[in-house]
Design a protein around this motif. Sequence first.
Motif, PDB file in Angstrom:
ATOM      1  N   ASN A 168      38.249  52.935  31.415  1.00 31.22           N
ATOM      2  CA  ASN A 168      38.484  51.379  31.722  1.00 31.22           C
ATOM      3  C   ASN A 168      37.502  51.276  32.295  1.00 31.22           C
ATOM      4  O   ASN A 168      37.368  49.617  32.863  1.00 31.22           O
ATOM      5  CB  ASN A 168      39.891  51.039  32.215  1.00 31.22           C
ATOM      6  CG  ASN A 168      41.000  51.393  31.115  1.00 31.22           C
ATOM      7  OD1 ASN A 168      40.770  51.284  29.814  1.00 31.22           O
ATOM      8  ND2 ASN A 168      42.139  51.715  31.402  1.00 31.22           N
ATOM      9  N   GLN A 169      36.760  51.777  32.989  1.00 34.57           N
ATOM     10  CA  GLN A 169      35.788  51.243  34.030  1.00 34.57           C
ATOM     11  C   GLN A 169      34.765  50.389  33.379  1.00 34.57           C
ATOM     12  O   GLN A 169      34.538  49.475  34.394  1.00 34.57           O
ATOM     13  CB  GLN A 169      34.865  52.692  34.482  1.00 34.57           C
ATOM     14  CG  GLN A 169      33.937  52.275  35.591  1.00 34.57           C
ATOM     15  CD  GLN A 169      33.117  53.656  35.952  1.00 34.57           C
ATOM     16  OE1 GLN A 169      33.090  54.849  35.399  1.00 34.57           O
ATOM     17  NE2 GLN A 169      32.169  53.618  36.941  1.00 34.57           N
ATOM     18  N   ALA A 170      34.243  50.476  32.292  1.00 38.83           N
ATOM     19  CA  ALA A 170      33.335  49.468  31.991  1.00 38.83           C
ATOM     20  C   ALA A 170      33.773  48.142  31.826  1.00 38.83           C
ATOM     21  O   ALA A 170      33.280  47.042  32.173  1.00 38.83           O
ATOM     22  CB  ALA A 170      32.700  49.886  30.544  1.00 38.83           C
ATOM     23  N   GLU A 171      35.194  48.124  31.325  1.00 34.88           N
ATOM     24  CA  GLU A 171      35.910  46.817  31.068  1.00 34.88           C
ATOM     25  C   GLU A 171      36.172  46.158  32.579  1.00 34.88           C
ATOM     26  O   GLU A 171      36.176  44.901  32.839  1.00 34.88           O
ATOM     27  CB  GLU A 171      37.096  46.740  30.569  1.00 34.88           C
ATOM     28  CG  GLU A 171      37.038  47.313  29.144  1.00 34.88           C
ATOM     29  CD  GLU A 171      38.493  47.722  28.258  1.00 34.88           C
ATOM     30  OE1 GLU A 171      39.224  47.324  29.061  1.00 34.88           O
ATOM     31  OE2 GLU A 171      38.425  48.515  27.413  1.00 34.88           O
ATOM     32  N   VAL A 172      36.528  47.018  33.330  1.00 25.66           N
ATOM     33  CA  VAL A 172      36.819  46.387  35.066  1.00 25.66           C
ATOM     34  C   VAL A 172      35.619  46.020  35.517  1.00 25.66           C
ATOM     35  O   VAL A 172      35.537  44.717  36.148  1.00 25.66           O
ATOM     36  CB  VAL A 172      37.469  47.467  35.703  1.00 25.66           C
ATOM     37  CG1 VAL A 172      37.615  47.141  37.304  1.00 25.66           C
ATOM     38  CG2 VAL A 172      38.894  47.990  35.054  1.00 25.66           C
ATOM     39  N   VAL A 173      34.432  46.671  35.407  1.00 26.50           N
ATOM     40  CA  VAL A 173      33.236  46.299  36.052  1.00 26.50           C
ATOM     41  C   VAL A 173      32.647  44.764  35.389  1.00 26.50           C
ATOM     42  O   VAL A 173      32.354  43.911  36.041  1.00 26.50           O
ATOM     43  CB  VAL A 173      32.102  47.428  35.913  1.00 26.50           C
ATOM     44  CG1 VAL A 173      30.804  46.694  36.258  1.00 26.50           C
ATOM     45  CG2 VAL A 173      32.425  48.455  36.688  1.00 26.50           C
ATOM     46  N   ARG A 196      31.733  39.028  35.608  1.00 30.72           N
ATOM     47  CA  ARG A 196      32.104  37.941  34.924  1.00 30.72           C
ATOM     48  C   ARG A 196      32.684  36.885  35.969  1.00 30.72           C
ATOM     49  O   ARG A 196      32.098  35.716  36.290  1.00 30.72           O
ATOM     50  CB  ARG A 196      33.127  37.781  33.863  1.00 30.72           C
ATOM     51  CG  ARG A 196      32.291  37.318  32.435  1.00 30.72           C
ATOM     52  CD  ARG A 196      33.201  37.597  31.481  1.00 30.72           C
ATOM     53  NE  ARG A 196      33.560  39.051  31.234  1.00 30.72           N
ATOM     54  CZ  ARG A 196      34.795  39.156  30.735  1.00 30.72           C
ATOM     55  NH1 ARG A 196      35.791  38.528  30.657  1.00 30.72           N
ATOM     56  NH2 ARG A 196      34.970  40.382  30.325  1.00 30.72           N
ATOM     57  N   GLY A 197      33.617  37.318  36.706  1.00 25.81           N
ATOM     58  CA  GLY A 197      34.327  36.376  37.860  1.00 25.81           C
ATOM     59  C   GLY A 197      33.577  36.034  38.992  1.00 25.81           C
ATOM     60  O   GLY A 197      33.501  34.915  39.576  1.00 25.81           O
ATOM     61  N   VAL A 198      32.507  36.919  39.256  1.00 23.39           N
ATOM     62  CA  VAL A 198      31.623  36.753  40.289  1.00 23.39           C
ATOM     63  C   VAL A 198      30.445  35.863  39.932  1.00 23.39           C
ATOM     64  O   VAL A 198      30.027  34.643  40.386  1.00 23.39           O
ATOM     65  CB  VAL A 198      30.988  37.817  41.009  1.00 23.39           C
ATOM     66  CG1 VAL A 198      29.882  37.461  41.814  1.00 23.39           C
ATOM     67  CG2 VAL A 198      32.083  38.672  41.561  1.00 23.39           C
ATOM     68  N   LEU A 199      29.853  35.948  38.795  1.00 22.82           N
ATOM     69  CA  LEU A 199      28.732  35.246  38.166  1.00 22.82           C
ATOM     70  C   LEU A 199      28.995  34.126  37.519  1.00 22.82           C
ATOM     71  O   LEU A 199      28.265  33.228  37.492  1.00 22.82           O
ATOM     72  CB  LEU A 199      27.757  36.431  37.254  1.00 22.82           C
ATOM     73  CG  LEU A 199      27.360  37.503  37.846  1.00 22.82           C
ATOM     74  CD1 LEU A 199      26.641  38.414  37.024  1.00 22.82           C
ATOM     75  CD2 LEU A 199      26.521  37.282  39.095  1.00 22.82           C
TER      76      LEU A 199
END
Length: 115
Positions: free
Chosen positions: A92-97, A102-105
Amino acid sequence: MSAQNSAGIQTLLDAERDASKIVQKARELRTKRVREARDEAKKEIDAYRKAKEEEFKKFEAEHTKGNKQAEDEAKKEADVKIKEIQASGKKNQAEVVEGLLRGVLDVKPVAPTAA
């Protein structure tokens, strides 16, 4: 009569000296026996202590083995859980990153409302 008294007194003095020697020898023998008994008791105590220490070490070694086995089993279980968590994290690493980026940008400013 004086020679007889003198001889009697001399006999008594000799007997007193002999008795004193006998008493002194008896005291020395008693002291010697007390020392021997003390030494023998010390040897017995040391032998008993050594036997009990060996018995305790044997008992401790037997019961430590059981703890060692339990520790090994717990370590194996922990290793398995850690590997599962790491695998799940990699999966799940890719989804979390991506979600974090997305939340930051993707900032959507909202004007505050008056309260």
